[in-house]
Structures are given as C-alpha cells and as structure tokens.
Design a protein around this motif. Structure first.
Motif, PDB file in Angstrom:
ATOM      1  N   UNK A   1      16.698  -5.186   4.371  1.00  0.00           N
ATOM      2  CA  UNK A   1      17.567  -4.159   3.804  1.00  0.00           C
ATOM      3  C   UNK A   1      17.972  -4.549   2.385  1.00  0.00           C
ATOM      4  N   UNK A   2      17.717  -3.633   1.474  1.00  0.00           N
ATOM      5  CA  UNK A   2      18.090  -3.823   0.070  1.00  0.00           C
ATOM      6  C   UNK A   2      19.361  -3.014  -0.179  1.00  0.00           C
ATOM      7  N   UNK A   3      20.491  -3.687  -0.383  1.00  0.00           N
ATOM      8  CA  UNK A   3      21.781  -3.021  -0.554  1.00  0.00           C
ATOM      9  C   UNK A   3      22.024  -2.671  -2.024  1.00  0.00           C
ATOM     10  N   UNK A   4      21.958  -1.375  -2.311  1.00  0.00           N
ATOM     11  CA  UNK A   4      22.177  -0.885  -3.683  1.00  0.00           C
ATOM     12  C   UNK A   4      23.649  -0.518  -3.826  1.00  0.00           C
ATOM     13  N   UNK A   5      24.260  -0.962  -4.893  1.00  0.00           N
ATOM     14  CA  UNK A   5      25.710  -0.784  -5.084  1.00  0.00           C
ATOM     15  C   UNK A   5      25.990   0.105  -6.292  1.00  0.00           C
ATOM     16  N   UNK A   6      27.028   0.934  -6.150  1.00  0.00           N
ATOM     17  CA  UNK A   6      27.543   1.685  -7.292  1.00  0.00           C
ATOM     18  C   UNK A   6      29.051   1.850  -7.113  1.00  0.00           C
ATOM     19  N   UNK A   7      29.720   2.116  -8.219  1.00  0.00           N
ATOM     20  CA  UNK A   7      31.160   2.364  -8.177  1.00  0.00           C
ATOM     21  C   UNK A   7      31.420   3.841  -8.463  1.00  0.00           C
TER      22      UNK A   7
ATOM     23  N   UNK B   1      36.379   4.380  -8.579  1.00  0.00           N
ATOM     24  CA  UNK B   1      36.987   3.059  -8.424  1.00  0.00           C
ATOM     25  C   UNK B   1      36.652   2.372  -7.119  1.00  0.00           C
ATOM     26  N   UNK B   2      35.819   3.011  -6.296  1.00  0.00           N
ATOM     27  CA  UNK B   2      35.455   2.416  -5.012  1.00  0.00           C
ATOM     28  C   UNK B   2      33.990   1.961  -5.015  1.00  0.00           C
ATOM     29  N   UNK B   3      33.726   0.871  -4.338  1.00  0.00           N
ATOM     30  CA  UNK B   3      32.359   0.352  -4.226  1.00  0.00           C
ATOM     31  C   UNK B   3      31.638   1.068  -3.097  1.00  0.00           C
ATOM     32  N   UNK B   4      30.485   1.623  -3.418  1.00  0.00           N
ATOM     33  CA  UNK B   4      29.679   2.324  -2.420  1.00  0.00           C
ATOM     34  C   UNK B   4      28.329   1.621  -2.310  1.00  0.00           C
ATOM     35  N   UNK B   5      27.858   1.470  -1.086  1.00  0.00           N
ATOM     36  CA  UNK B   5      26.603   0.751  -0.829  1.00  0.00           C
ATOM     37  C   UNK B   5      25.618   1.662  -0.121  1.00  0.00           C
ATOM     38  N   UNK B   6      24.400   1.679  -0.639  1.00  0.00           N
ATOM     39  CA  UNK B   6      23.305   2.448  -0.029  1.00  0.00           C
ATOM     40  C   UNK B   6      22.239   1.466   0.456  1.00  0.00           C
ATOM     41  N   UNK B   7      22.040   1.328   1.773  1.00  0.00           N
ATOM     42  CA  UNK B   7      21.005   0.409   2.273  1.00  0.00           C
ATOM     43  C   UNK B   7      19.618   1.071   2.222  1.00  0.00           C
ATOM     44  N   UNK B   8      18.689   0.407   1.550  1.00  0.00           N
ATOM     45  CA  UNK B   8      17.305   0.880   1.495  1.00  0.00           C
ATOM     46  C   UNK B   8      16.447  -0.082   2.299  1.00  0.00           C
ATOM     47  N   UNK B   9      15.725   0.444   3.252  1.00  0.00           N
ATOM     48  CA  UNK B   9      14.920  -0.403   4.119  1.00  0.00           C
ATOM     49  C   UNK B   9      13.492  -0.518   3.587  1.00  0.00           C
ATOM     50  N   UNK B  10      13.035  -1.751   3.418  1.00  0.00           N
ATOM     51  CA  UNK B  10      11.662  -2.005   2.956  1.00  0.00           C
ATOM     52  C   UNK B  10      11.030  -3.047   3.875  1.00  0.00           C
ATOM     53  N   UNK B  11       9.719  -3.151   3.814  1.00  0.00           N
ATOM     54  CA  UNK B  11       8.984  -4.078   4.675  1.00  0.00           C
ATOM     55  C   UNK B  11       8.262  -5.121   3.829  1.00  0.00           C
TER      56      UNK B  11
ATOM     57  N   UNK C   1       0.813  -1.211   0.000  1.00  0.00           N
ATOM     58  CA  UNK C   1       0.000   0.000   0.000  1.00  0.00           C
ATOM     59  C   UNK C   1       0.849   1.264   0.000  1.00  0.00           C
ATOM     60  N   UNK C   2       2.123   1.119   0.354  1.00  0.00           N
ATOM     61  CA  UNK C   2       3.021   2.274   0.345  1.00  0.00           C
ATOM     62  C   UNK C   2       4.298   1.899  -0.393  1.00  0.00           C
ATOM     63  N   UNK C   3       5.121   2.923  -0.693  1.00  0.00           N
ATOM     64  CA  UNK C   3       6.279   2.690  -1.557  1.00  0.00           C
ATOM     65  C   UNK C   3       7.387   1.875  -0.896  1.00  0.00           C
ATOM     66  N   UNK C   4       7.384   1.764   0.429  1.00  0.00           N
ATOM     67  CA  UNK C   4       8.441   1.006   1.100  1.00  0.00           C
ATOM     68  C   UNK C   4       8.003  -0.420   1.452  1.00  0.00           C
ATOM     69  N   UNK C   5       6.867  -0.858   0.903  1.00  0.00           N
ATOM     70  CA  UNK C   5       6.386  -2.220   1.129  1.00  0.00           C
ATOM     71  C   UNK C   5       6.636  -3.074  -0.111  1.00  0.00           C
ATOM     72  N   UNK C   6       6.987  -4.329   0.129  1.00  0.00           N
ATOM     73  CA  UNK C   6       7.328  -5.224  -0.985  1.00  0.00           C
ATOM     74  C   UNK C   6       6.626  -6.569  -0.826  1.00  0.00           C
ATOM     75  N   UNK C   7       6.522  -7.265  -1.964  1.00  0.00           N
ATOM     76  CA  UNK C   7       6.045  -8.654  -1.992  1.00  0.00           C
ATOM     77  C   UNK C   7       7.190  -9.513  -2.502  1.00  0.00           C
ATOM     78  N   UNK C   8       7.449 -10.623  -1.836  1.00  0.00           N
ATOM     79  CA  UNK C   8       8.564 -11.483  -2.233  1.00  0.00           C
ATOM     80  C   UNK C   8       8.034 -12.789  -2.793  1.00  0.00           C
TER      81      UNK C   8
END
Length: 448
Positions: free
Chosen positions: A186-192, A195-205, A138-145
């Motif tokens: 936690x959904x770990x989004x990765x980018x470089x 030359x370094x790996x950076x991770x952004x944790x996105x929390x969903x329910x 019902x909201x943008x931070x909710x997911x179905x697996x």
C-alpha cells in the motif's frame, strides 16, 4: 679511432679509479631513484583518484539537467529533447525520470518510507537495469523496488532504539522475512485539506526487485511506479507530481509542470570514447551536461601540474649529483694528461678526444640511471605494501581500499633517463673541452 676502441679505452681508464667511479655512479643512482620515487607518489595518487572516480560513476553516463534558451532561460527537458538525444550518433539509451514525494509504503505488518519515481522502463533496461528477482512491470499497478527496500521494512510501531542495531540497521528479528515478489503493498498518498491530513491508500503489486548495487556505499530503496500511478496521485492531491501544499499556507501557488517534463535525464553512450563526442554535440546545442569525462579532465589537469612539480624537484637532485660527475671528469682529464698528449702526438682528432670523455660521462649517467630505476621499483613495492600497515598500526586508521601510494608508469623511467643523460652530458662537456686543449709537450712532462 674506431668506436669500439673508444669504448675499450673508456673502460680501461675507469678501472683505474674504481672507488671514485663507484661513488659517482652511486650518487647518480640515488638522485634518479629519488626523482622516480618522488614523482611516483603523484602518479600513484592520480591513479587512485581516477580509479575511484570511475568506480563511483558509470563511465558512459551523461547527466543532462536541462537546456539553456537565449530568450526563455533554463528549462527542464521534455519528450522533444528526448527524441533529439536518441538520434545522436553513438547514443545507446536515454533514461528519463519523474520524481514524486517520499511516501509511506506498507506490506503486511511492516512499513517504510521510500521515494517513488516514474521511469521509462524500456530505456532503463536498455541502459543496463537488471533484476535480482521477478520481472518488469506489465500493468500500471505493478512496481519494481530497489534492492534495499525490503531491508528498510520495519514493524508497524513507533520508531524506537530497540528496532535498530549499532550500525543503524534494523535488527534481524524485526526484519520482513517473507518473499516480496507478488506481494501487494500500500502506497499512502498524503494531502492537506482545510488544515487536515488526508490519506489515500493506493494498492500496487511488487513484481521485481532490482539487482544489488555493485558498490557497497550505494543504497537503493526507491520504488519505480507507472504513469498510471502518477495520474492517480495527481488526481487525489490536485497538485503536479503529488506535491504537498504547506498546511499553514493553503493558498500557495505551485509550479505548473507539463506532463512530458522530466526531472532527471541521463544519456548512455555506447562506449567511453563516444562520451566526449556526445558531450560536444550537447554543448553546441545549449544542453549543459556532466559526465565522468568532465570530472577526469579537471583531475588530470591538477595532477599534471603536481607531477611536473615533483619531477622538477627530483631533477634538482640529479643536478646536485652532476657536481660529482663534473668533479670526476675533471680529475680524469688531469690524471690522463699524458695519455691525451700521446693521442694528440700520434694525430688523434680533438673531436675524438672530446667524444671519449663524453662517452665516459654518459656511461656514468646511464649506469646510474639504470641502477636508480631498479632501486625505485623496489622502494615503490615496499611503500605500497608496507605503508598501509604502518598507518594502520601507528594511527589506527584503515587506508581507503585500493589506494595506491606509489605508481611508476613506463614513461617515468624514460623521462628520468633523458633528464639524467642530458645533465651528465652537460656535466662532462666542460672537462671534455678542456681535454682537447691539453698541450702535448706539457702533457708529456705529466703536467696539464
């Protein structure tokens, strides 16, 4: 001479040479049984493959990969195309998905890699999406697996052989045991960057778990996320759909993907009969499509050729048996010359005499065909029951579940009866014509 009398005359004459008649009918029955059993293999394999094809795919599903435009070539589908599809008659739903990368998802002390997909949940539900537990987001931070998402969760440690059993599944003692509904993951989004790996944790329910797939070979571990999550991913990575740049080539250009462009679009018809009409409309408007109907069309053409070939080979066996019928009828004309002479002497029409012998040859063919059909059904039953056991015992292989080795549709015996009748008529035609030319005086002296 009445038809009833003709039949009685035929039966009386056939009783005089029962052994020869029995052997002729037996040969005809064997040839018909051979034709039916041989062709039934083609029908059986055809039915098995069609059944497997229908089980592996939803019969009302039509995949549309894009649109072919005369000037711009092939392009992905957008909201404009979706609106057009929904207006086509007999369309039940149009699902559209945007595919993201595979991400590491963490919950408590467990983790797994899964693909994130942005889906339009109302259309997914309309197309038949069902949940085993929970509810729709019902909201943008909710997911179905997916149903198997929880089975893929493993402890946060390096992957080692001790985690998995012989089937490649995570051992029971290492599996995630708690209820996943309502859990924050936690959904770990990765980018470089530089030359370094950076991770952004996105929390969903997690609010829902999809129903278990009806087929055992389907493995569902995807995660349905919202457009809001996609937006956060793109803001962090600075790339469309969260695509990762090659760390060795940071200046590489990524494709420009419009916000309303979709990676996967499926149309669902109201019933199987409507699939063909919808596909025809799509082709007229330069939308290439693929459905189970396309696959079945190719399968049907191939097996039609195979079945026709097997019926032709079986027909050869009947033609060989017709030699026996020809010989039997020729001997009958010779032996019954006096009877023929008497019939002609009292004014019997040559057509009546010819008809009597054709009736006899037809009797042989039809009785042989009836016996052969019954034998063929018996052999078909034995083959379907016994052959899988023989394969398992002799070769140690388990045949595919539901495989049909022999199938006899009602049309096959009908085809066999027609072929057998025509062949026997042709076999008895020459002797019957010879019977009409018997000389009365010579016949009375018991000579032909």
């Amino acid at each position: 001479m009445r038809l009833k009398d003709q039949f009685q005359f035929v039966r009386q004459n056939m009783k005089k040479n029962r052994t020869r008649m029995f052997m002729t009918i037996l040969a005809t029955a064997m040839s018909v049984a051979f034709l039916i059993v041989l062709a039934s293999v083609g029908f059986g394999l055809h039915k098995s493959i069609v059944k497997e094809t229908l089980e592996r795919r939803l019969v009302t599903e039509i995949e549309v990969p894009g649109k072919e435009e005369p000037n711009n070539g092939f392009r992905q589908l957008t909201d404009e195309d979706i609106s057009y599809f929904e207006e086509i008659d007999e369309v039940k739903a149009v699902t559209r998905r945007k595919t993201l990368q595979n991400y590491m998802f963490e919950v408590d002390d467990h983790q797994t890699n899964a693909q994130a997909i942005v889906a339009h949940m109302p259309s997914e539900t309309k197309a038949g999406l069902e949940l085993a537990e929970g509810r729709l987001p019902k909201s943008e931070n909710e997911v179905v697996v997916g149903y198997h998402f929880v089975e893929d969760l493993r402890p946060n440690r390096e992957v080692s052989e001790e985690l998995y059993d012989e089937q490649g599944q995570i051992k029971e003692e290492f599996r995630y045991k708690e209820d996943l509904i309502g859990k924050k993951i936690t959904m770990n989004v990765v980018k470089f960057e530089d030359g370094k790996e950076m991770i952004e944790p996105l929390e969903v329910t997690v609010v829902g778990i999809r129903q278990k797939p009806t087929k055992d070979w389907v493995y569902d571990s995807i995660v349905f996320v919202s457009e809001g999550v996609l937006k956060q991913v793109e803001e962090f990575t600075g790339t469309p759909r969260g695509m990762m740049k090659d760390p060795n080539n940071p200046d590489m250009e990524l494709p420009d993907i419009p916000l309303d462009q979709y990676d996967q679009v499926n149309i669902y018809a109201k019933d199987m009969e409507a699939v063909k009409d919808i596909t025809a409309v799509l082709e007229e408007n330069n939308y290439p499509s693929y459905s189970v109907i396309n696959e079945l069309k190719d399968i049907n053409v191939m097996f039609t050729i195979v079945k026709a070939g097997l019926i032709f080979i079986g027909t050869i066996a009947i033609i060989i048996a017709s030699i026996g019928i020809y010989n039997t009828m020729t001997m009958a004309v010779t032996e019954r010359a006096p009877d023929i002479g008497i019939m002609k002497a009292i004014g019997a029409n040559p057509k009546t005499i010819k008809k009597i012998f054709l009736l006899e040859s037809s009797y042989i063919g039809l009785v042989g065909a009836a016996i052969g059909t019954l034998v063929a059904y018996g052999i078909s039953f034995i083959v379907n029951f016994g052959l899988p056991l023989i394969i398992k015992q002799a070769f140690g292989e388990e045949p595919p579940e539901g495989l049909i080795f022999s199938h006899i549709p009602y049309t096959l015996p009908i085809i066999s009866f027609i072929i057998c009748y025509l062949v026997t008529i042709l076999s008895g035609l020459r002797p019957a014509q010879r019977a009409t030319k018997v000389d009365v005086l010579q016949a009375m002296r018991r000579e032909v």
